[in-house]
Write a protein that holds these residues in place. Sequence first.
Motif, PDB file in Angstrom:
ATOM      1  N   VAL A  81      14.003  23.290  64.164  1.00  0.00           N
ATOM      2  CA  VAL A  81      14.469  24.242  63.153  1.00  0.00           C
ATOM      3  C   VAL A  81      13.278  24.865  62.424  1.00  0.00           C
ATOM      4  O   VAL A  81      13.230  26.077  62.196  1.00  0.00           O
ATOM      5  CB  VAL A  81      15.424  23.554  62.155  1.00  0.00           C
ATOM      6  CG1 VAL A  81      15.833  24.485  61.033  1.00  0.00           C
ATOM      7  CG2 VAL A  81      16.642  23.018  62.887  1.00  0.00           C
ATOM      8  N   VAL A  82      12.291  24.040  62.089  1.00  0.00           N
ATOM      9  CA  VAL A  82      11.094  24.539  61.394  1.00  0.00           C
ATOM     10  C   VAL A  82      10.354  25.551  62.262  1.00  0.00           C
ATOM     11  O   VAL A  82       9.943  26.608  61.786  1.00  0.00           O
ATOM     12  CB  VAL A  82      10.173  23.356  61.003  1.00  0.00           C
ATOM     13  CG1 VAL A  82       8.850  23.854  60.450  1.00  0.00           C
ATOM     14  CG2 VAL A  82      10.864  22.454  59.996  1.00  0.00           C
ATOM     15  N   LEU A  85      12.248  28.819  62.375  1.00  0.00           N
ATOM     16  CA  LEU A  85      12.057  29.560  61.124  1.00  0.00           C
ATOM     17  C   LEU A  85      10.688  30.233  61.092  1.00  0.00           C
ATOM     18  O   LEU A  85      10.565  31.387  60.663  1.00  0.00           O
ATOM     19  CB  LEU A  85      12.232  28.629  59.924  1.00  0.00           C
ATOM     20  CG  LEU A  85      13.657  28.173  59.635  1.00  0.00           C
ATOM     21  CD1 LEU A  85      13.683  27.129  58.530  1.00  0.00           C
ATOM     22  CD2 LEU A  85      14.523  29.365  59.260  1.00  0.00           C
ATOM     23  N   TYR A  86       9.663  29.500  61.533  1.00  0.00           N
ATOM     24  CA  TYR A  86       8.328  30.101  61.580  1.00  0.00           C
ATOM     25  C   TYR A  86       8.330  31.294  62.535  1.00  0.00           C
ATOM     26  O   TYR A  86       7.790  32.352  62.229  1.00  0.00           O
ATOM     27  CB  TYR A  86       7.267  29.086  62.019  1.00  0.00           C
ATOM     28  CG  TYR A  86       5.867  29.623  61.835  1.00  0.00           C
ATOM     29  CD1 TYR A  86       5.173  29.360  60.673  1.00  0.00           C
ATOM     30  CD2 TYR A  86       5.265  30.424  62.801  1.00  0.00           C
ATOM     31  CE1 TYR A  86       3.895  29.874  60.480  1.00  0.00           C
ATOM     32  CE2 TYR A  86       4.000  30.938  62.616  1.00  0.00           C
ATOM     33  CZ  TYR A  86       3.322  30.658  61.449  1.00  0.00           C
ATOM     34  OH  TYR A  86       2.074  31.183  61.253  1.00  0.00           O
ATOM     35  N   ALA A  88      10.843  33.167  63.378  1.00  0.00           N
ATOM     36  CA  ALA A  88      11.650  34.263  62.853  1.00  0.00           C
ATOM     37  C   ALA A  88      10.918  35.062  61.778  1.00  0.00           C
ATOM     38  O   ALA A  88      11.053  36.293  61.722  1.00  0.00           O
ATOM     39  CB  ALA A  88      12.966  33.712  62.289  1.00  0.00           C
ATOM     40  N   PHE A  89      10.135  34.402  60.942  1.00  0.00           N
ATOM     41  CA  PHE A  89       9.555  35.088  59.788  1.00  0.00           C
ATOM     42  C   PHE A  89       8.047  35.299  59.829  1.00  0.00           C
ATOM     43  O   PHE A  89       7.540  36.209  59.185  1.00  0.00           O
ATOM     44  CB  PHE A  89       9.917  34.325  58.508  1.00  0.00           C
ATOM     45  CG  PHE A  89      11.392  34.258  58.261  1.00  0.00           C
ATOM     46  CD1 PHE A  89      12.112  35.391  57.906  1.00  0.00           C
ATOM     47  CD2 PHE A  89      12.077  33.070  58.404  1.00  0.00           C
ATOM     48  CE1 PHE A  89      13.472  35.347  57.684  1.00  0.00           C
ATOM     49  CE2 PHE A  89      13.444  33.001  58.189  1.00  0.00           C
ATOM     50  CZ  PHE A  89      14.148  34.144  57.830  1.00  0.00           C
TER      51      PHE A  89
END
Length: 161
Positions: A81-82, A85-86, A88-89
Amino acid sequence: MEKKLEQNKQEPKMTLFQRVIITGVFGGLFWGFMGSVLYYFNFSNVSPASFFPRSFMNQSWTDRWLGELVGILTCGVISIVVAILYYAFLKKTLGIGIGIAFGAALWGIMFWIANPIFSAVPPISSINPTTIVATVCIYILYGTFIGYSISFDYDDTQRGN
């Protein structure tokens, strides 16, 4: 008629997203293990890996090697998940600076914001300085690994296209 030989066949390439997931799993497993090593050698009073099972289960096995193993495996899963997220952003950022900041931010989230959720992690005010330094270092190294790996892979993929 020409035969297709096994050695001439090419394996399909993994997508960038698949590599992000693999980076997340490996990063979580490796740096969770390293956190357990710091805990084992008393550099830290808190095992970053095992506070997941210790926070949610009141079983005696969570204080032993099985608890550490389950915690490390949990780190691998949560790290997916981390990494997503990295990706994606922050995937377009280059260099290790953002990875260092990302790791430090993750430490802050885990030890300040999520502290009430994880009962096995004592409040910041009661953690000794050695533990703070050791866990901050592990999180910074983890963030740098995730960040640099994903950003480098993204940049490499963009240059290849």
